[in-house]
Scaffold this motif. Structure first.
Motif, PDB file in Angstrom:
ATOM      1  N   ALA A 144       0.850  -1.195   0.000  1.00  0.00           N
ATOM      2  CA  ALA A 144       0.000   0.000   0.000  1.00  0.00           C
ATOM      3  C   ALA A 144       0.880   1.238   0.000  1.00  0.00           C
ATOM      4  CB  ALA A 144      -0.908   0.008   1.221  1.00  0.00           C
ATOM      5  N   ILE A 145       0.538   2.201  -0.844  1.00  0.00           N
ATOM      6  CA  ILE A 145       1.238   3.471  -0.911  1.00  0.00           C
ATOM      7  C   ILE A 145       0.277   4.532  -0.396  1.00  0.00           C
ATOM      8  CG2 ILE A 145       2.369   5.147  -2.419  1.00  0.00           C
ATOM      9  CD1 ILE A 145       2.143   1.968  -4.022  1.00  0.00           C
ATOM     10  N   LEU A 146       0.638   5.161   0.709  1.00  0.00           N
ATOM     11  CA  LEU A 146      -0.175   6.247   1.252  1.00  0.00           C
ATOM     12  C   LEU A 146       0.222   7.512   0.513  1.00  0.00           C
ATOM     13  CD1 LEU A 146      -0.043   5.479   5.063  1.00  0.00           C
ATOM     14  CD2 LEU A 146      -1.773   4.823   3.405  1.00  0.00           C
ATOM     15  N   ARG A 147      -0.762   8.143  -0.115  1.00  0.00           N
ATOM     16  CA  ARG A 147      -0.516   9.272  -1.004  1.00  0.00           C
ATOM     17  C   ARG A 147      -1.227  10.518  -0.486  1.00  0.00           C
ATOM     18  NH1 ARG A 147      -1.735   8.970  -7.451  1.00  0.00           N
ATOM     19  NH2 ARG A 147      -0.678  10.880  -7.961  1.00  0.00           N
ATOM     20  N   ARG A 148      -0.492  11.627  -0.449  1.00  0.00           N
ATOM     21  CA  ARG A 148      -1.089  12.906  -0.060  1.00  0.00           C
ATOM     22  C   ARG A 148      -1.905  13.439  -1.224  1.00  0.00           C
ATOM     23  NH1 ARG A 148       4.377  13.866   1.116  1.00  0.00           N
ATOM     24  NH2 ARG A 148       4.845  13.401   3.263  1.00  0.00           N
ATOM     25  N   LYS A 149      -3.126  13.912  -0.917  1.00  0.00           N
ATOM     26  CA  LYS A 149      -3.986  14.463  -1.965  1.00  0.00           C
ATOM     27  C   LYS A 149      -4.638  15.728  -1.474  1.00  0.00           C
ATOM     28  CE  LYS A 149      -5.841  11.705  -5.026  1.00  0.00           C
ATOM     29  NZ  LYS A 149      -6.717  10.824  -5.721  1.00  0.00           N
ATOM     30  N   GLY A 150      -5.096  16.510  -2.412  1.00  0.00           N
ATOM     31  CA  GLY A 150      -5.872  17.700  -2.092  1.00  0.00           C
ATOM     32  C   GLY A 150      -5.015  18.848  -1.600  1.00  0.00           C
ATOM     33  N   GLU A 151      -5.668  19.941  -1.380  1.00  0.00           N
ATOM     34  CA  GLU A 151      -5.019  21.129  -0.816  1.00  0.00           C
ATOM     35  C   GLU A 151      -5.617  21.363   0.545  1.00  0.00           C
ATOM     36  OE1 GLU A 151      -2.485  22.981  -1.808  1.00  0.00           O
ATOM     37  OE2 GLU A 151      -2.213  21.675  -3.527  1.00  0.00           O
ATOM     38  N   PRO A 152      -4.910  21.593   1.535  1.00  0.00           N
ATOM     39  CA  PRO A 152      -3.481  21.810   1.722  1.00  0.00           C
ATOM     40  C   PRO A 152      -2.699  20.512   1.939  1.00  0.00           C
ATOM     41  CG  PRO A 152      -4.589  22.288   3.773  1.00  0.00           C
ATOM     42  CD  PRO A 152      -5.644  21.863   2.785  1.00  0.00           C
ATOM     43  N   ARG A 153      -2.987  19.484   1.161  1.00  0.00           N
ATOM     44  CA  ARG A 153      -2.273  18.209   1.156  1.00  0.00           C
ATOM     45  C   ARG A 153      -2.350  17.494   2.511  1.00  0.00           C
ATOM     46  NH1 ARG A 153       0.821  17.359  -3.117  1.00  0.00           N
ATOM     47  NH2 ARG A 153       2.462  16.248  -2.033  1.00  0.00           N
ATOM     48  N   ASN A 154      -3.491  17.599   3.144  1.00  0.00           N
ATOM     49  CA  ASN A 154      -3.661  16.914   4.416  1.00  0.00           C
ATOM     50  C   ASN A 154      -4.552  15.682   4.294  1.00  0.00           C
ATOM     51  OD1 ASN A 154      -6.037  18.206   3.983  1.00  0.00           O
ATOM     52  ND2 ASN A 154      -6.117  19.280   5.943  1.00  0.00           N
ATOM     53  N   GLN A 155      -5.059  15.401   3.107  1.00  0.00           N
ATOM     54  CA  GLN A 155      -5.863  14.200   2.879  1.00  0.00           C
ATOM     55  C   GLN A 155      -4.939  13.076   2.423  1.00  0.00           C
ATOM     56  OE1 GLN A 155      -8.704  15.316  -0.043  1.00  0.00           O
ATOM     57  NE2 GLN A 155      -9.755  16.763   1.283  1.00  0.00           N
ATOM     58  N   ILE A 156      -5.229  11.871   2.860  1.00  0.00           N
ATOM     59  CA  ILE A 156      -4.422  10.708   2.504  1.00  0.00           C
ATOM     60  C   ILE A 156      -5.291   9.729   1.724  1.00  0.00           C
ATOM     61  CG2 ILE A 156      -3.097   8.755   3.392  1.00  0.00           C
ATOM     62  CD1 ILE A 156      -1.665  11.290   3.933  1.00  0.00           C
ATOM     63  N   ALA A 157      -4.774   9.264   0.595  1.00  0.00           N
ATOM     64  CA  ALA A 157      -5.441   8.228  -0.199  1.00  0.00           C
ATOM     65  C   ALA A 157      -4.527   7.002  -0.233  1.00  0.00           C
ATOM     66  CB  ALA A 157      -5.704   8.723  -1.616  1.00  0.00           C
ATOM     67  N   ILE A 158      -5.117   5.845  -0.383  1.00  0.00           N
ATOM     68  CA  ILE A 158      -4.346   4.606  -0.423  1.00  0.00           C
ATOM     69  C   ILE A 158      -4.341   4.075  -1.847  1.00  0.00           C
ATOM     70  CG2 ILE A 158      -4.181   2.236   0.393  1.00  0.00           C
ATOM     71  CD1 ILE A 158      -5.551   3.094   2.942  1.00  0.00           C
ATOM     72  N   GLU A 159      -3.151   3.857  -2.392  1.00  0.00           N
ATOM     73  CA  GLU A 159      -2.977   3.216  -3.698  1.00  0.00           C
ATOM     74  C   GLU A 159      -2.470   1.803  -3.442  1.00  0.00           C
ATOM     75  OE1 GLU A 159      -3.619   4.658  -6.608  1.00  0.00           O
ATOM     76  OE2 GLU A 159      -3.907   6.705  -5.899  1.00  0.00           O
ATOM     77  N   LEU A 160      -3.181   0.800  -3.937  1.00  0.00           N
ATOM     78  CA  LEU A 160      -2.776  -0.582  -3.726  1.00  0.00           C
ATOM     79  C   LEU A 160      -2.071  -1.129  -4.958  1.00  0.00           C
ATOM     80  CD1 LEU A 160      -5.946  -2.034  -1.994  1.00  0.00           C
ATOM     81  CD2 LEU A 160      -3.847  -1.255  -0.933  1.00  0.00           C
ATOM     82  N   SER A 161      -1.068  -1.936  -4.721  1.00  0.00           N
ATOM     83  CA  SER A 161      -0.416  -2.639  -5.825  1.00  0.00           C
ATOM     84  C   SER A 161      -0.557  -4.136  -5.582  1.00  0.00           C
ATOM     85  CB  SER A 161       1.051  -2.238  -5.928  1.00  0.00           C
ATOM     86  OG  SER A 161       1.707  -2.534  -4.728  1.00  0.00           O
ATOM     87  N   PHE A 162      -0.449  -4.913  -6.634  1.00  0.00           N
ATOM     88  CA  PHE A 162      -0.573  -6.376  -6.594  1.00  0.00           C
ATOM     89  C   PHE A 162      -1.941  -6.803  -6.069  1.00  0.00           C
ATOM     90  CE2 PHE A 162       3.934  -5.332  -5.606  1.00  0.00           C
ATOM     91  CZ  PHE A 162       4.424  -5.600  -6.867  1.00  0.00           C
ATOM     92  N   GLU A 163      -2.981  -6.095  -6.508  1.00  0.00           N
ATOM     93  CA  GLU A 163      -4.338  -6.425  -6.083  1.00  0.00           C
ATOM     94  C   GLU A 163      -4.843  -7.719  -6.706  1.00  0.00           C
ATOM     95  OE1 GLU A 163      -7.303  -3.108  -5.700  1.00  0.00           O
ATOM     96  OE2 GLU A 163      -5.797  -2.130  -6.949  1.00  0.00           O
ATOM     97  N   ASP A 164      -4.414  -8.004  -7.933  1.00  0.00           N
ATOM     98  CA  ASP A 164      -4.960  -9.153  -8.654  1.00  0.00           C
ATOM     99  C   ASP A 164      -4.069 -10.385  -8.582  1.00  0.00           C
ATOM    100  OD1 ASP A 164      -7.235  -7.727  -9.469  1.00  0.00           O
ATOM    101  OD2 ASP A 164      -6.100  -6.792 -11.084  1.00  0.00           O
ATOM    102  N   THR A 165      -2.744 -10.207  -8.513  1.00  0.00           N
ATOM    103  CA  THR A 165      -1.863 -11.377  -8.456  1.00  0.00           C
ATOM    104  C   THR A 165      -1.786 -11.954  -7.058  1.00  0.00           C
ATOM    105  OG1 THR A 165       0.026  -9.887  -8.222  1.00  0.00           O
ATOM    106  CG2 THR A 165      -0.415 -10.763 -10.415  1.00  0.00           C
ATOM    107  N   LEU A 166      -2.014 -11.141  -6.039  1.00  0.00           N
ATOM    108  CA  LEU A 166      -2.030 -11.572  -4.637  1.00  0.00           C
ATOM    109  C   LEU A 166      -0.814 -12.430  -4.286  1.00  0.00           C
ATOM    110  CD1 LEU A 166      -5.805 -12.473  -4.365  1.00  0.00           C
ATOM    111  CD2 LEU A 166      -4.691 -10.376  -3.629  1.00  0.00           C
ATOM    112  N   PRO A 167       0.392 -11.842  -4.318  1.00  0.00           N
ATOM    113  CA  PRO A 167       1.582 -12.617  -3.988  1.00  0.00           C
ATOM    114  C   PRO A 167       1.626 -12.964  -2.501  1.00  0.00           C
ATOM    115  CG  PRO A 167       2.147 -10.316  -4.270  1.00  0.00           C
ATOM    116  CD  PRO A 167       0.695 -10.453  -4.642  1.00  0.00           C
ATOM    117  N   PRO A 168       2.405 -13.989  -2.124  1.00  0.00           N
ATOM    118  CA  PRO A 168       2.520 -14.336  -0.710  1.00  0.00           C
ATOM    119  C   PRO A 168       3.251 -13.249   0.069  1.00  0.00           C
ATOM    120  CG  PRO A 168       3.937 -15.733  -2.049  1.00  0.00           C
ATOM    121  CD  PRO A 168       3.119 -14.920  -2.993  1.00  0.00           C
ATOM    122  N   LEU A 169       3.136 -13.320   1.393  1.00  0.00           N
ATOM    123  CA  LEU A 169       3.710 -12.295   2.258  1.00  0.00           C
ATOM    124  C   LEU A 169       5.224 -12.159   2.061  1.00  0.00           C
ATOM    125  CD1 LEU A 169       3.447 -10.213   4.515  1.00  0.00           C
ATOM    126  CD2 LEU A 169       3.624 -12.092   6.156  1.00  0.00           C
TER     127      LEU A 169
END
Length: 189
Positions: A144-169
Motif C-alpha cells: 500500500a502506498i499512502l498518497r497525499r492528496k488535495g489542498e493543503p495536502r492533508n488528505q491521505i489516499a491509499i494506492e494498492l499494488s498487486f491487487e490481482d496477483t495476490l503474492p505471498p507475504l
C-alpha cells in the motif's frame, strides 16, 4: 534480472540502478507439489463457449449472434492479467503497472497487449507499507502506498499494488524492503 526461482518463482527483480528497479510479480499458481503454471490459457469454459458458437452457427445460421459471442470470448482472452509490477525511480517516485495480454496454451510465449500505468511522485508519497486485506474467507497482503492528496495536502489516499496477483507475504515483504531502501534510504537486514 534476478528471479528468485527456488523460493518465489513468481517474483522477478529487474535491477537497473541508478535509473530504476522493477519488482514484477507474474500471474503464476504454485501447486502443492511445487510445480507451477501460469494462470492464463484456455480453460474448459472457453471450449464450452466455442461449442455454443458452433451450435448457433450450425442450427440457426445466425452469424450475428455467433460473432458477438466470439468477440466477447476474444476480448476475454486478450485482457488476461500477465503481471503486475512496481517500478521504483530513485528521487522521482513509484510507478505501478498492470500488464494484460494473451497466451496460446500450446506455447509458453506470452504477448503483452496493454499496460496501464499510474505514476506517484515522491513528493506525494506519505508512506509505503504492507496492508492486510480480507477477501471472502482468506486474507491477503498488498503493498500500500499512502498518497497525499488535495489542498493543503492533508488528505491521505491509499494506492494498492498487486491487487490481482495476490503474492505471498514473503514476496510482498521483499518488495517492501526494496522500495523503502531505494526511496527513503532505509537499510534493513
Amino acid at each position: 534480472m534476478r528471479p528468485l526461482p527456488d523460493t518465489h518463482p513468481e517474483l522477478e527483480i529487474i535491477d537497473n540502478l541508478p535509473i530504476f528497479v522493477e519488482y514484477r510479480v507474474y500471474n503464476i499458481k504454485i501447486s502443492e507439489d511445487g510445480s507451477q503454471r501460469r494462470l492464463y490459457g484456455y480453460p474448459i469454459k472457453d471450449l464450452v463457449l466455442l461449442g455454443i458458437i458452433w451450435f448457433i452457427w450450425k442450427h440457426y445460421q445466425s452469424p450475428f449472434v455467433a460473432g458477438i459471442i466470439l468477440l466477447l470470448l476474444l476480448r476475454g482472452k486478450t485482457t488476461l492479467l500477465l503481471w503486475e509490477s512496481v517500478i521504483v525511480l530513485p528521487s522521482l517516485g513509484l510507478q505501478v503497472e498492470v500488464t494484460r495480454g494473451f497466451c496460446l496454451p500450446w506455447t509458453k510465449r506470452i504477448w503483452p497487449l496493454s499496460t496501464s500505468r499510474k505514476f506517484i511522485p515522491l513528493n506525494d508519497i506519505h508512506d509505503v507499507l504492507i496492508n492486510e486485506g480480507l477477501r471472502r474467507w482468506s486474507w491477503y497482503y498488498y503493498l500500500a502506498i499512502l498518497r497525499r492528496k488535495g489542498e493543503p495536502r492533508n488528505q491521505i489516499a491509499i494506492e494498492l499494488s498487486f491487487e490481482d496477483t495476490l503474492p505471498p507475504l514473503a514476496v510482498v515483504r521483499e518488495i517492501y524492503h526494496g522500495v523503502r531502501e531505494i526511496l527513503f534510504e532505509e537499510y534493513t537486514d
